[in-house]
Design a protein around this motif. Structure first.
Motif, PDB file in Angstrom:
ATOM      1  N   ALA A   1     114.556  35.533  37.065  1.00 55.18           N
ATOM      2  CA  ALA A   1     115.383  36.083  35.992  1.00 55.18           C
ATOM      3  C   ALA A   1     116.618  36.771  36.547  1.00 55.18           C
ATOM      4  O   ALA A   1     117.714  36.646  35.999  1.00 55.18           O
ATOM      5  N   ARG A   2     116.460  37.489  37.654  1.00 57.13           N
ATOM      6  CA  ARG A   2     117.585  38.172  38.270  1.00 57.13           C
ATOM      7  C   ARG A   2     118.592  37.175  38.855  1.00 57.13           C
ATOM      8  O   ARG A   2     119.791  37.465  38.951  1.00 57.13           O
ATOM      9  N   ALA A   3     118.112  36.003  39.255  1.00 54.89           N
ATOM     10  CA  ALA A   3     118.984  34.998  39.881  1.00 54.89           C
ATOM     11  C   ALA A   3     119.549  34.000  38.886  1.00 54.89           C
ATOM     12  O   ALA A   3     120.399  33.180  39.242  1.00 54.89           O
ATOM     13  N   ALA A   4     119.122  34.049  37.632  1.00 60.60           N
ATOM     14  CA  ALA A   4     119.357  32.952  36.687  1.00 60.60           C
ATOM     15  C   ALA A   4     120.798  32.780  36.234  1.00 60.60           C
ATOM     16  O   ALA A   4     121.203  31.663  35.882  1.00 60.60           O
ATOM     17  N   VAL A   5     121.570  33.840  36.216  1.00 59.88           N
ATOM     18  CA  VAL A   5     122.902  33.792  35.584  1.00 59.88           C
ATOM     19  C   VAL A   5     123.754  32.668  36.172  1.00 59.88           C
ATOM     20  O   VAL A   5     124.083  32.655  37.361  1.00 59.88           O
ATOM     21  N   GLY A   6     124.088  31.701  35.327  1.00 54.79           N
ATOM     22  CA  GLY A   6     124.977  30.617  35.727  1.00 54.79           C
ATOM     23  C   GLY A   6     124.415  29.635  36.732  1.00 54.79           C
ATOM     24  O   GLY A   6     125.138  28.753  37.199  1.00 54.79           O
ATOM     25  N   LEU A   7     123.148  29.753  37.080  1.00 59.13           N
ATOM     26  CA  LEU A   7     122.567  28.868  38.095  1.00 59.13           C
ATOM     27  C   LEU A   7     122.392  27.463  37.526  1.00 59.13           C
ATOM     28  O   LEU A   7     121.897  27.290  36.412  1.00 59.13           O
ATOM     29  N   ASP A   8     122.776  26.455  38.289  1.00 60.50           N
ATOM     30  CA  ASP A   8     122.766  25.071  37.826  1.00 60.50           C
ATOM     31  C   ASP A   8     121.393  24.448  38.061  1.00 60.50           C
ATOM     32  O   ASP A   8     121.171  23.713  39.013  1.00 60.50           O
ATOM     33  N   VAL A   9     120.458  24.776  37.158  1.00 61.75           N
ATOM     34  CA  VAL A   9     119.119  24.195  37.206  1.00 61.75           C
ATOM     35  C   VAL A   9     118.768  23.693  35.815  1.00 61.75           C
ATOM     36  O   VAL A   9     119.318  24.160  34.807  1.00 61.75           O
ATOM     37  N   ALA A  10     117.853  22.734  35.757  1.00 60.16           N
ATOM     38  CA  ALA A  10     117.477  22.159  34.467  1.00 60.16           C
ATOM     39  C   ALA A  10     116.476  23.036  33.724  1.00 60.16           C
ATOM     40  O   ALA A  10     116.537  23.152  32.497  1.00 60.16           O
ATOM     41  N   ASP A  11     115.542  23.639  34.483  1.00 60.39           N
ATOM     42  CA  ASP A  11     114.457  24.392  33.862  1.00 60.39           C
ATOM     43  C   ASP A  11     114.172  25.649  34.671  1.00 60.39           C
ATOM     44  O   ASP A  11     114.292  25.660  35.905  1.00 60.39           O
ATOM     45  N   ILE A  12     113.762  26.697  33.969  1.00 64.83           N
ATOM     46  CA  ILE A  12     113.181  27.882  34.591  1.00 64.83           C
ATOM     47  C   ILE A  12     111.812  28.055  33.951  1.00 64.83           C
ATOM     48  O   ILE A  12     111.709  28.264  32.730  1.00 64.83           O
ATOM     49  N   VAL A  13     110.781  27.935  34.749  1.00 64.48           N
ATOM     50  CA  VAL A  13     109.407  27.935  34.249  1.00 64.48           C
ATOM     51  C   VAL A  13     108.732  29.228  34.685  1.00 64.48           C
ATOM     52  O   VAL A  13     108.541  29.470  35.879  1.00 64.48           O
TER      53      VAL A  13
END
Length: 325
Positions: free
Chosen positions: A214-226
């Motif tokens: 969650a802390r790393a998620a901002v703008g990260l180019d990934v399809a899914d966060i599970v």
């Protein structure tokens, strides 16, 4: 007294008891893991994949990491820690593939399962509390089972790239370690995107690892966060993560973490707790069925959660019906 007030006080009391227990209980395993010395790796900042993930480039990176593992093995043996030396000897097997290895302070590693040079789907597995070199077998086993479930043209990377908190500690109740870890995870995933621009990348985040993601998620180019086995991510909802990725949540019916109070307190020097339950409608994640397993069972062989996580990584729709969903 109003019911909501009683519930609030009960949650606060439970959290206070958990914090008190976390501070009072010694954590000998984590202390032992951090106390075993290891040399500074020759490539100290090799947290990202090589810019070209051709077989020769990967072979070179794996060889460099194997040399670092062998050096740590010799240091552990010289320190008289035969158990650690034997364990490191197993990691140095030529069949194992590490993008980086640092044996200091509990260990930092990124192990690849599958052929990264041809992978069309890449799962980056981010573990939670109590994951270190002394307990690495659990992460290794889960990553290997997921790689087998995914099959050809897929790769799994077990990213133990941060100083994980001990399960029974105040650090496991605060986002501090996640804040430390997030820049490294962001750099790693960005490097992976450069190296494999056409691949579908998914972040798989277990327990405290969900706070890191969650802390790393901002703008990260990934399809899914599970998010699985998560007590919360210190964010009010999916929108607060500021990600274009599809956010999923799953929890096994036998996972004790369901009983952790979903509260968050801002104290003068620390924030305690992770707030909203990721499984709740108000958080807004897509919920997948995770079966009846416990906190350590999400990547167990033949489990509904393993099957559904693999489906998400492949870009397929997972089952959303069943106990634990």
């Amino acid at each position: 007294m109003a019911p909501n007030s009683r519930g609030s006080r009960l949650r606060r009391a439970l959290l206070a008891a958990l914090v008190a227990g976390s501070v009072a209980v010694p954590v000998s395993g984590a202390a032992r893991s951090a106390a075993v010395p290891a040399p500074v790796p020759a490539v100290s900042a090799a947290w990202a994949p090589p810019r070209a993930v051709t077989p020769p480039a990967l072979a070179g990176r794996y060889a460099t990491s194997r040399a670092a593992i062998r050096a740590a093995e010799r240091t552990a043996a010289g320190h008289g820690d035969r158990w650690r030396a034997v364990m490191l000897g197993a990691l140095a097997d030529p069949a194992r593939q590490f993008l980086f290895f640092d044996g200091r302070d509990g260990g930092r590693t990124a192990e690849v399962y599958g052929d990264l040079s041809t992978a069309e789907r890449i799962a980056v597995l981010v573990p939670g509390a109590d994951t270190n070199l002394d307990k690495y077998g659990r992460l290794h086993g889960g990553a290997a089972r997921l790689a087998r479930e995914l099959g050809a043209r897929s790769a799994v990377i077990a990213w133990m790239g941060y100083r994980t908190p001990s399960m029974v500690s105040l650090a496991a109740l605060t986002p501090g370690r996640a804040d430390e870890a997030a820049p490294g995870l962001r750099a790693f995933v960005r490097g992976l995107r450069v190296a494999r621009p056409g691949a579908r990348i998914s972040l798989l985040c277990h327990s405290y690892g969900s706070v890191v993601c969650a802390r790393a998620a901002v703008g990260l180019d990934v399809a899914d966060i599970v998010l699985f086995g998560s007590a919360g991510v210190a964010a009010a909802d999916v929108a607060a993560l500021r990600t274009r990725a599809t956010v999923w949540a799953g929890r096994g019916g036998g996972d004790w973490i369901a009983g952790v109070p979903h509260v968050q307190f801002r104290l003068p020097f620390v924030t305690v707790g992770f707030g909203v339950d990721p499984m709740s409608p108000e958080f807004g994640a897509r919920v997948f069925a995770a079966g009846d397993g416990g906190h350590a069972d999400y990547l167990g062989a033949g489990s509904p959660s393993l099957e559904n996580i693999a489906r998400i990584v492949r870009g397929q729709v997972p089952s959303v019906v069943g106990r634990g969903a």
